[in-house]
Motif scaffolding. Structure first.
Motif, PDB file in Angstrom:
ATOM      1  N   GLU A  69      54.654  59.408  49.250  1.00 12.49           N
ATOM      2  CA  GLU A  69      53.375  58.709  49.149  1.00 12.49           C
ATOM      3  C   GLU A  69      53.072  57.927  50.415  1.00 12.49           C
ATOM      4  O   GLU A  69      51.907  57.860  50.840  1.00 12.49           O
ATOM      5  CB  GLU A  69      53.389  57.780  47.933  1.00 12.49           C
ATOM      6  CG  GLU A  69      53.269  58.502  46.612  1.00 12.49           C
ATOM      7  CD  GLU A  69      53.336  57.570  45.421  1.00 12.49           C
ATOM      8  OE1 GLU A  69      52.702  57.870  44.396  1.00 12.49           O
ATOM      9  OE2 GLU A  69      54.019  56.529  45.515  1.00 12.49           O
ATOM     10  N   ASP A  70      54.093  57.345  51.012  1.00  6.44           N
ATOM     11  CA  ASP A  70      53.873  56.650  52.289  1.00  6.44           C
ATOM     12  C   ASP A  70      53.356  57.607  53.349  1.00  6.44           C
ATOM     13  O   ASP A  70      52.436  57.270  54.113  1.00  6.44           O
ATOM     14  CB  ASP A  70      55.178  55.992  52.754  1.00  6.44           C
ATOM     15  CG  ASP A  70      55.574  54.816  51.885  1.00  6.44           C
ATOM     16  OD1 ASP A  70      54.696  54.276  51.179  1.00  6.44           O
ATOM     17  OD2 ASP A  70      56.763  54.446  51.901  1.00  6.44           O
ATOM     18  N   PHE A  72      51.823  60.482  52.740  1.00 12.58           N
ATOM     19  CA  PHE A  72      50.535  61.029  52.314  1.00 12.58           C
ATOM     20  C   PHE A  72      49.386  60.071  52.629  1.00 12.58           C
ATOM     21  O   PHE A  72      48.314  60.497  53.069  1.00 12.58           O
ATOM     22  CB  PHE A  72      50.588  61.317  50.812  1.00 12.58           C
ATOM     23  CG  PHE A  72      49.327  61.920  50.267  1.00 12.58           C
ATOM     24  CD1 PHE A  72      49.105  63.280  50.360  1.00 12.58           C
ATOM     25  CD2 PHE A  72      48.364  61.120  49.655  1.00 12.58           C
ATOM     26  CE1 PHE A  72      47.935  63.843  49.844  1.00 12.58           C
ATOM     27  CE2 PHE A  72      47.205  61.677  49.141  1.00 12.58           C
ATOM     28  CZ  PHE A  72      46.989  63.044  49.239  1.00 12.58           C
ATOM     29  N   TRP A  73      49.604  58.777  52.381  1.00 16.83           N
ATOM     30  CA  TRP A  73      48.553  57.788  52.582  1.00 16.83           C
ATOM     31  C   TRP A  73      48.620  57.139  53.970  1.00 16.83           C
ATOM     32  O   TRP A  73      47.930  56.146  54.212  1.00 16.83           O
ATOM     33  CB  TRP A  73      48.639  56.697  51.523  1.00 16.83           C
ATOM     34  CG  TRP A  73      48.417  57.197  50.134  1.00 16.83           C
ATOM     35  CD1 TRP A  73      49.348  57.319  49.148  1.00 16.83           C
ATOM     36  CD2 TRP A  73      47.187  57.658  49.575  1.00 16.83           C
ATOM     37  NE1 TRP A  73      48.786  57.820  48.009  1.00 16.83           N
ATOM     38  CE2 TRP A  73      47.450  58.039  48.232  1.00 16.83           C
ATOM     39  CE3 TRP A  73      45.887  57.788  50.066  1.00 16.83           C
ATOM     40  CZ2 TRP A  73      46.465  58.550  47.403  1.00 16.83           C
ATOM     41  CZ3 TRP A  73      44.893  58.292  49.223  1.00 16.83           C
ATOM     42  CH2 TRP A  73      45.186  58.662  47.912  1.00 16.83           C
ATOM     43  N   MET A  93      56.845  65.604  43.474  1.00 14.24           N
ATOM     44  CA  MET A  93      55.554  65.217  44.025  1.00 14.24           C
ATOM     45  C   MET A  93      55.198  66.080  45.227  1.00 14.24           C
ATOM     46  O   MET A  93      54.040  66.497  45.382  1.00 14.24           O
ATOM     47  CB  MET A  93      55.562  63.740  44.412  1.00 14.24           C
ATOM     48  CG  MET A  93      54.196  63.217  44.810  1.00 14.24           C
ATOM     49  SD  MET A  93      54.122  61.418  44.962  1.00 14.24           S
ATOM     50  CE  MET A  93      54.226  60.945  43.239  1.00 14.24           C
ATOM     51  N   ARG A 221      53.250  59.073  37.031  1.00 15.34           N
ATOM     52  CA  ARG A 221      53.079  58.928  38.483  1.00 15.34           C
ATOM     53  C   ARG A 221      52.626  60.241  39.111  1.00 15.34           C
ATOM     54  O   ARG A 221      51.755  60.262  39.989  1.00 15.34           O
ATOM     55  CB  ARG A 221      54.395  58.458  39.101  1.00 15.34           C
ATOM     56  CG  ARG A 221      54.315  58.063  40.558  1.00 15.34           C
ATOM     57  CD  ARG A 221      55.641  57.482  41.017  1.00 15.34           C
ATOM     58  NE  ARG A 221      55.581  56.973  42.379  1.00 15.34           N
ATOM     59  CZ  ARG A 221      56.600  56.371  42.992  1.00 15.34           C
ATOM     60  NH1 ARG A 221      57.748  56.191  42.352  1.00 15.34           N
ATOM     61  NH2 ARG A 221      56.469  55.932  44.236  1.00 15.34           N
ATOM     62  N   PHE A 225      48.990  61.025  40.911  1.00 18.40           N
ATOM     63  CA  PHE A 225      48.866  61.610  42.252  1.00 18.40           C
ATOM     64  C   PHE A 225      48.004  62.867  42.214  1.00 18.40           C
ATOM     65  O   PHE A 225      47.166  63.078  43.101  1.00 18.40           O
ATOM     66  CB  PHE A 225      50.252  61.952  42.804  1.00 18.40           C
ATOM     67  CG  PHE A 225      50.202  62.753  44.080  1.00 18.40           C
ATOM     68  CD1 PHE A 225      49.894  62.140  45.278  1.00 18.40           C
ATOM     69  CD2 PHE A 225      50.443  64.120  44.058  1.00 18.40           C
ATOM     70  CE1 PHE A 225      49.830  62.885  46.461  1.00 18.40           C
ATOM     71  CE2 PHE A 225      50.377  64.859  45.219  1.00 18.40           C
ATOM     72  CZ  PHE A 225      50.075  64.250  46.427  1.00 18.40           C
ATOM     73  N   GLU A 228      44.407  61.824  42.005  1.00 19.16           N
ATOM     74  CA  GLU A 228      43.936  61.268  43.275  1.00 19.16           C
ATOM     75  C   GLU A 228      43.711  62.377  44.300  1.00 19.16           C
ATOM     76  O   GLU A 228      42.712  62.375  45.035  1.00 19.16           O
ATOM     77  CB  GLU A 228      44.946  60.252  43.796  1.00 19.16           C
ATOM     78  CG  GLU A 228      45.013  58.973  42.968  1.00 19.16           C
ATOM     79  CD  GLU A 228      46.145  58.072  43.403  1.00 19.16           C
ATOM     80  OE1 GLU A 228      47.026  58.550  44.147  1.00 19.16           O
ATOM     81  OE2 GLU A 228      46.152  56.891  43.006  1.00 19.16           O
TER      82      GLU A 228
END
Length: 241
Positions: A69-70, A72-73, A93, A221, A225, A228
């Motif tokens: 996630e870090d 990805f964003w 994920m 979670r 994702f 989103e």
């Protein structure tokens, strides 16, 4: 003389204690009770192996999800991220992201992005949800065994207990003695089977509830994702139109 009597009494007490030790109870148990004990011991060992594997894996997947996630964003290009993780996704994920990007690229290579935007987004969402279900199914593998042991182990132990008590009463009838010393070993063997059942069931039940809760949160979670990422794809398609 008194010292000799005391020594004999002490020796007899030690012998009685040895006969009621866990190992002696197991060795002297009836074959049915022994079978029950073997089943419960094996189930307990297998449960602890599953518990260790699941707890370790869930923690690892949580760390890897946070790391992904870090990335990805972080604001970098999604194509670059896909090139890094798409071929060999290391966690669920990443697998969800890779499945969506793979479908996106397949449509782009055929020039279907602008013409069939709604259908493309629907396919991508379906692919992501299927991937989530598949990955969660892998993570939940063998978890049902914990639930089965938690619910059935006490009754399996109770079977050994009932059988052992039946043998104890049979011994009383055969010896025609009602002394506690006669029936105590048999009853102790029987209760030992119940104790093993509880020893297998209690950790299995607690672990099943804990791991199921953790996996439910992790599944949420992944779903968050996927939603989103679907919103990002929708905005991208709207811009292309």
């Amino acid at each position: 003389m008194e010292s000799t009597v005391v020594d004999l009494d002490a020796a007899q007490g030690m012998m009685d204690a040895a006969e009621l030790s866990i190992w002696h109870l197991f060795v002297q148990a009836d074959w049915v009770v022994k079978t029950v004990m073997f089943i419960l011991i094996g189930a307990s060992i297998w449960c602890w192996a599953i518990i260790f594997e699941k707890v370790t894996r869930v923690r690892k997947m949580q760390r890897m999800a946070a790391k992904f996630e870090d990335a990805f964003w972080s604001g970098g290009a999604l194509d670059d991220l896909y090139d890094r993780v798409g071929q060999y996704p290391a966690d669920p994920m990443s697998s969800v992201f890779a499945a969506a990007m793979r479908e996106w690229r397949r449509a782009a290579s055929r020039g279907l992005g602008n013409k069939h935007g709604a259908n493309l987004q629907e396919r991508i969402e379906r692919v992501m949800h299927v991937t989530v279900s598949r990955e969660m199914e892998k993570m939940e593998k063998y978890l049902s065994f914990l639930a089965s042991v938690g619910s059935s182990a006490p009754f399996i132990g109770l079977l050994g207990t009932v059988w052992g008590i039946m043998n104890s009463f049979t011994s009383i009838a055969a010896s025609k003695q009602t002394s506690l010393a006669v029936v105590a070993p048999g009853i102790a063997e029987a209760l030992f089977a119940t104790a093993l059942g509880l020893l297998a069931a209690i950790p299995a039940t607690i672990a099943y509830n804990k791991i199921s809760t953790d996996l439910g949160r992790y599944a949420g979670r992944l779903e968050a994702f996927a939603n989103e990422f679907s919103a990002i794809i929708s905005r991208q398609l709207d811009e292309e139109d």
